[in-house]
Design a protein around this motif. Structure first.
Motif, PDB file in Angstrom:
ATOM      1  N   TYR A  84       1.011  -1.334  -0.339  1.00  0.00           N
ATOM      2  CA  TYR A  84       0.475   0.493   0.231  1.00  0.00           C
ATOM      3  C   TYR A  84       0.863   1.130   0.140  1.00  0.00           C
ATOM      4  CZ  TYR A  84      -3.632  -3.375   1.970  1.00  0.00           C
ATOM      5  OH  TYR A  84      -4.400  -4.177   1.989  1.00  0.00           O
ATOM      6  N   GLN A  85       1.883   1.239   0.873  1.00  0.00           N
ATOM      7  CA  GLN A  85       2.663   2.434   0.851  1.00  0.00           C
ATOM      8  C   GLN A  85       3.427   2.767  -0.724  1.00  0.00           C
ATOM      9  OE1 GLN A  85       4.628   0.856   4.676  1.00  0.00           O
ATOM     10  NE2 GLN A  85       4.416   2.773   5.517  1.00  0.00           N
ATOM     11  N   THR A  86       4.371   1.564  -0.944  1.00  0.00           N
ATOM     12  CA  THR A  86       4.953   1.515  -2.352  1.00  0.00           C
ATOM     13  C   THR A  86       3.826   2.265  -3.545  1.00  0.00           C
ATOM     14  OG1 THR A  86       5.908  -0.011  -1.403  1.00  0.00           O
ATOM     15  CG2 THR A  86       6.080  -0.294  -3.582  1.00  0.00           C
ATOM     16  N   ARG A  91       2.617   6.243  -7.413  1.00  0.00           N
ATOM     17  CA  ARG A  91       0.982   7.342  -7.725  1.00  0.00           C
ATOM     18  C   ARG A  91       1.739   8.080  -7.525  1.00  0.00           C
ATOM     19  NH1 ARG A  91      -0.473   3.855 -11.468  1.00  0.00           N
ATOM     20  NH2 ARG A  91      -2.338   2.545 -11.214  1.00  0.00           N
ATOM     21  N   ARG A  92       2.535   8.461  -6.843  1.00  0.00           N
ATOM     22  CA  ARG A  92       3.125  10.101  -6.921  1.00  0.00           C
ATOM     23  C   ARG A  92       4.117  10.629  -7.546  1.00  0.00           C
ATOM     24  NH1 ARG A  92       1.797   9.655  -0.960  1.00  0.00           N
ATOM     25  NH2 ARG A  92       4.668   9.228  -0.322  1.00  0.00           N
ATOM     26  N   LEU A  93       4.700   9.409  -8.484  1.00  0.00           N
ATOM     27  CA  LEU A  93       5.819   9.554  -9.149  1.00  0.00           C
ATOM     28  C   LEU A  93       5.390  10.423 -10.476  1.00  0.00           C
ATOM     29  CD1 LEU A  93       8.597   6.959  -7.706  1.00  0.00           C
ATOM     30  CD2 LEU A  93       8.271   9.511  -7.941  1.00  0.00           C
ATOM     31  N   ALA A  94       6.287  10.856 -11.867  1.00  0.00           N
ATOM     32  CA  ALA A  94       5.297  11.315 -12.520  1.00  0.00           C
ATOM     33  C   ALA A  94       6.259   9.674 -13.275  1.00  0.00           C
ATOM     34  CB  ALA A  94       6.718  12.653 -13.245  1.00  0.00           C
ATOM     35  N   THR A  95       6.668   9.722 -13.607  1.00  0.00           N
ATOM     36  CA  THR A  95       7.245   8.247 -14.674  1.00  0.00           C
ATOM     37  C   THR A  95       6.199   6.978 -14.580  1.00  0.00           C
ATOM     38  OG1 THR A  95       8.913   7.425 -12.685  1.00  0.00           O
ATOM     39  CG2 THR A  95       9.592   8.145 -14.500  1.00  0.00           C
ATOM     40  N   THR A  96       5.660   6.745 -12.521  1.00  0.00           N
ATOM     41  CA  THR A  96       4.929   5.686 -12.537  1.00  0.00           C
ATOM     42  C   THR A  96       3.808   6.006 -12.501  1.00  0.00           C
ATOM     43  OG1 THR A  96       6.027   6.064 -10.534  1.00  0.00           O
ATOM     44  CG2 THR A  96       6.734   4.879 -12.121  1.00  0.00           C
ATOM     45  N   ARG A  97       3.214   7.099 -12.745  1.00  0.00           N
ATOM     46  CA  ARG A  97       1.997   7.573 -11.944  1.00  0.00           C
ATOM     47  C   ARG A  97       0.617   6.602 -12.621  1.00  0.00           C
ATOM     48  NH1 ARG A  97       2.171  13.055 -12.647  1.00  0.00           N
ATOM     49  NH2 ARG A  97       2.929  13.367 -10.795  1.00  0.00           N
ATOM     50  N   LEU A 101      -0.850  -0.878 -11.456  1.00  0.00           N
ATOM     51  CA  LEU A 101      -0.467  -1.862 -10.516  1.00  0.00           C
ATOM     52  C   LEU A 101      -1.347  -3.007 -10.493  1.00  0.00           C
ATOM     53  CD1 LEU A 101       0.126   1.225  -8.236  1.00  0.00           C
ATOM     54  CD2 LEU A 101       2.133   0.094  -9.158  1.00  0.00           C
ATOM     55  N   ILE A 102      -0.649  -4.156  -9.815  1.00  0.00           N
ATOM     56  CA  ILE A 102      -1.716  -5.325  -9.546  1.00  0.00           C
ATOM     57  C   ILE A 102      -1.021  -5.466  -8.334  1.00  0.00           C
ATOM     58  CG2 ILE A 102      -2.253  -7.106 -10.368  1.00  0.00           C
ATOM     59  CD1 ILE A 102      -0.993  -6.935 -12.621  1.00  0.00           C
ATOM     60  N   ALA A 103      -2.362  -5.609  -7.132  1.00  0.00           N
ATOM     61  CA  ALA A 103      -2.029  -6.535  -5.795  1.00  0.00           C
ATOM     62  C   ALA A 103      -2.041  -7.920  -5.946  1.00  0.00           C
ATOM     63  CB  ALA A 103      -3.044  -5.608  -4.720  1.00  0.00           C
ATOM     64  N   PHE A 104      -0.760  -8.603  -5.457  1.00  0.00           N
ATOM     65  CA  PHE A 104      -0.282  -9.261  -5.399  1.00  0.00           C
ATOM     66  C   PHE A 104      -0.273 -10.232  -3.822  1.00  0.00           C
ATOM     67  CE2 PHE A 104       2.275 -13.057  -6.888  1.00  0.00           C
ATOM     68  CZ  PHE A 104       1.569 -13.772  -7.168  1.00  0.00           C
ATOM     69  N   THR A 105      -1.765 -11.400  -3.738  1.00  0.00           N
ATOM     70  CA  THR A 105      -1.060 -11.608  -1.557  1.00  0.00           C
ATOM     71  C   THR A 105      -2.260 -12.558  -2.083  1.00  0.00           C
ATOM     72  OG1 THR A 105      -1.497 -10.415   0.266  1.00  0.00           O
ATOM     73  CG2 THR A 105      -3.359  -9.868  -1.683  1.00  0.00           C
ATOM     74  N   ALA A 118      -7.656   2.763  -2.481  1.00  0.00           N
ATOM     75  CA  ALA A 118      -7.286   3.942  -1.956  1.00  0.00           C
ATOM     76  C   ALA A 118      -5.562   4.407  -2.525  1.00  0.00           C
ATOM     77  CB  ALA A 118      -7.453   4.157  -0.746  1.00  0.00           C
ATOM     78  N   ALA A 119      -5.030   3.200  -2.327  1.00  0.00           N
ATOM     79  CA  ALA A 119      -3.695   3.201  -2.481  1.00  0.00           C
ATOM     80  C   ALA A 119      -3.384   3.458  -4.310  1.00  0.00           C
ATOM     81  CB  ALA A 119      -3.176   2.662  -1.958  1.00  0.00           C
ATOM     82  N   GLY A 120      -4.419   3.443  -4.491  1.00  0.00           N
ATOM     83  CA  GLY A 120      -3.711   3.252  -6.565  1.00  0.00           C
ATOM     84  C   GLY A 120      -3.472   2.123  -7.191  1.00  0.00           C
TER      85      GLY A 120
END
Length: 147
Positions: A84-86, A91-97, A101-105, A118-120
């Motif tokens: 979540y933190q990552t 999402r805040r970085l221009a290169t990875t906005r 993103l796939i949550a794998f758990t 909510a984390a993106g």
């Protein structure tokens, strides 16, 4: 999305798309367990996908200076910076906005969906699925070229 005894094995939460015209999709696998990260990166690698792995969220962010992925598969439960933190940082970085993103758990979708969206995160895939399901999930985000 498959369903086993009422559990969602994977789910798409966004309408994000990737446009690729004959260029391999770059996929970064982020998992704190070396054997899992490396094995998944190898399993996903083929002529359609170029893969790398990182063993933490911090390592993933540090790799961005030399290689920007199109898709990032993030483990949720990692020490120091969890998925979540990552995801919020990415999402805040221009290169990875705009990356997928796939949550794998191993956790169920019901357990993580509210925090993950909510984390993106764009999608969820439960660990233990076949690699072909994860490939299918990634392929769902790739827009077909216009004819």
């Amino acid at each position: 999305m498959d369903d086993v005894k009422g559990l969602q094995l994977y789910r798409i939460w966004s309408t994000r798309t990737l446009s690729h015209h004959g260029v391999p999709t770059k996929v970064l696998v982020v998992d704190d367990l070396l054997i899992a990260a490396e094995a998944l990166a190898i399993a996903l690698s083929d002529p359609k996908r170029a893969t790398r792995f990182a063993l933490s969220g911090v390592e993933a962010v540090n790799q961005l200076s030399e290689w920007t992925p199109d898709v990032i598969i993030l483990d949720i439960n990692m020490p120091e910076h969890d998925g979540y933190q990552t995801a919020r940082v990415l999402r805040r970085l221009a290169t990875t906005r705009d990356v997928v993103l796939i949550a794998f758990t191993a956790q169920s979708e019901a357990e993580i969906s509210l925090r993950a969206v909510a984390a993106g995160f764009d999608a969820y895939c439960q660990k233990g699925n076949s690699v072909s399901r994860l490939i299918g999930l990634i392929d769902n985000f790739i827009a077909e070229p216009s004819k």
